[in-house]
Design a protein around this motif. Sequence first.
Motif, short mmCIF file in Angstrom:
data_model
loop_
_atom_site.label_atom_id
_atom_site.label_comp_id
_atom_site.label_asym_id
_atom_site.label_seq_id
_atom_site.Cartn_x
_atom_site.Cartn_y
_atom_site.Cartn_z
N GLY A 279 -0.01 -3.51 -13.90
CA GLY A 279 -0.08 -3.33 -12.58
C GLY A 279 1.25 -4.15 -11.99
N MET A 280 1.42 -3.70 -10.52
CA MET A 280 2.52 -4.38 -9.67
C MET A 280 1.93 -5.06 -8.70
N SER A 281 2.41 -6.07 -8.22
CA SER A 281 1.86 -6.94 -7.28
C SER A 281 2.84 -6.45 -5.90
N CYS A 282 2.35 -6.62 -4.56
CA CYS A 282 2.95 -6.10 -3.81
C CYS A 282 4.48 -6.85 -3.38
N ILE B 32 -3.55 -0.29 -3.93
CA ILE B 32 -3.79 -0.85 -2.64
C ILE B 32 -2.76 -1.92 -2.22
N GLU B 33 -2.45 -2.96 -3.12
CA GLU B 33 -1.60 -3.83 -2.70
C GLU B 33 -0.10 -3.17 -2.31
N ALA B 34 0.21 -2.13 -3.10
CA ALA B 34 1.51 -1.68 -2.99
C ALA B 34 1.52 -0.66 -1.62
N THR C 41 8.71 5.48 0.45
CA THR C 41 8.35 5.40 -0.80
C THR C 41 6.81 5.63 -1.28
N ALA C 42 6.92 6.60 -2.36
CA ALA C 42 5.66 7.03 -2.62
C ALA C 42 5.02 6.28 -3.69
N ILE C 43 3.61 6.25 -3.96
CA ILE C 43 3.12 5.73 -4.95
C ILE C 43 2.58 6.47 -6.12
N HIS D 130 -13.07 -9.03 -2.94
CA HIS D 130 -12.36 -10.54 -2.88
C HIS D 130 -10.88 -10.69 -3.16
N TRP D 131 -10.63 -9.84 -4.15
CA TRP D 131 -9.09 -9.87 -4.61
C TRP D 131 -8.25 -9.73 -3.45
N LEU D 132 -8.60 -8.56 -2.71
CA LEU D 132 -7.70 -7.91 -1.69
C LEU D 132 -7.74 -9.04 -0.49
N ASN D 133 -9.12 -9.41 -0.22
CA ASN D 133 -9.37 -10.56 0.92
C ASN D 133 -8.36 -11.67 0.65
N GLN D 134 -8.37 -12.10 -0.49
CA GLN D 134 -7.60 -13.39 -0.85
C GLN D 134 -6.05 -13.20 -0.75
N ARG D 135 -5.85 -11.87 -0.92
CA ARG D 135 -4.28 -11.53 -0.79
C ARG D 135 -3.84 -11.07 0.56
N GLY D 136 -4.88 -11.23 1.58
CA GLY D 136 -4.48 -11.08 2.86
C GLY D 136 -4.60 -9.57 3.28
N ILE D 137 -5.34 -8.65 2.61
CA ILE D 137 -5.26 -7.13 2.95
C ILE D 137 -6.58 -6.94 3.72
N ASN D 138 -6.53 -6.33 4.75
CA ASN D 138 -7.78 -6.08 5.43
C ASN D 138 -8.39 -4.76 4.88
N THR D 139 -9.71 -4.92 4.35
CA THR D 139 -10.20 -3.68 3.70
C THR D 139 -10.92 -2.88 4.76
N LYS D 140 -11.23 -3.42 5.93
CA LYS D 140 -12.02 -2.95 6.86
C LYS D 140 -11.38 -1.57 7.20
#
Length: 350
Positions: A189-192, A243-245, A253-255, A335-345
């Motif tokens: 995996g790759m982090s943001c 999602i991080e990317a 930039t394409a993912i 929980h991972w995305l929330n801790q990383r500051g990504i709004n899943t809403k």
Amino acid sequence: MSRTERKWDHIRFALANQEKSAFAFDEIKFIHQSLPNISTLDVRLGHSIGELYLSSPIFINAMTGGGGERTYRINKELAQVAAATGLAMAVGSQMAAIKDKAQQYTFEVVRKENPSGILIANLGSEATPDQAKEAVNMIEANALQIHLNVIQELTMPEGDRDFTGALDRIEAIVRSLEVPVIVKEVGFGMSCETVKLLSSIGVSIIDVGGFGGTNFAEIENNRRERALSFFDDWGIPTPISIIEAASVLGQDTAIIGSGGFKGAIDIVKGIAIGAEAVGMAGYFLQTLIKKGIDSLKEEIETLHREIRIIMTALGASNLADLKRTPLMITGETYHWLNQRGINTKTFSQR
């Protein structure tokens, strides 16, 4: 052990490797659409990713080459499958053939078998611009994939231990080539933060290569006298990495998502959360070796039919529509995305 023998070791252990459970795919759920107002005949899978046009969101990701006659046969058959199904195809690392010209035929066969298809060359981040050009020319490639495999190298008994200057080398290759450069992780995996660095040097396509598919730490641990077992569960699950990317990249930039995609529903989820395409390697390799070419062709056509069916249920006539489909993210992924500051809403309310 020679490089050729090591290449076959990787194939042999990959066939025996049990992929980790990709829990994150199960934690992504689509919101049902009772009035999709669409026919399966309306669904189109073709799309552009950077400068490349793909007829399918699926492509055959890097597997092998440089391992003599056995890897030659695998690449030949994969290229035949790619030609028959319209899939793009990436080859495995070509460094073996750059260092030993006698191995070039194990890669060159893919262009012979698929003269008009999208082919992607492959090298590691240790490569020079001249080696990158040689790899592209070897198979008349439409793009170059540079793989990042720090954990694999550290686990590999004879692997690299020095990774300094990799970003600078990648930038030099990006500047020197006339074809697009894809940077790919090999299963961790790759982090943001990593994605932002790659985008800043002009990389136009990023394959996050997340945790959940072929586990190269386990493969290399099978080759060690004393296993580095702490790397067996190392990495960012593929959907989380996508999602991080997507959270930090613009439209330039394409993912690509790869790692642990096991069926049509996973592929559709991967695109809906931000990927432009999905690479599959271990799953295709298992099918090819155990069941043969015709079975792999049939499996790919079945995946295409099922993707169209799922997209119809969601009212998505193309991949752009799919990215606007509402979905829920739950469990550890949330929980991972929330801790990383990504709004899943934003996914549930689009």
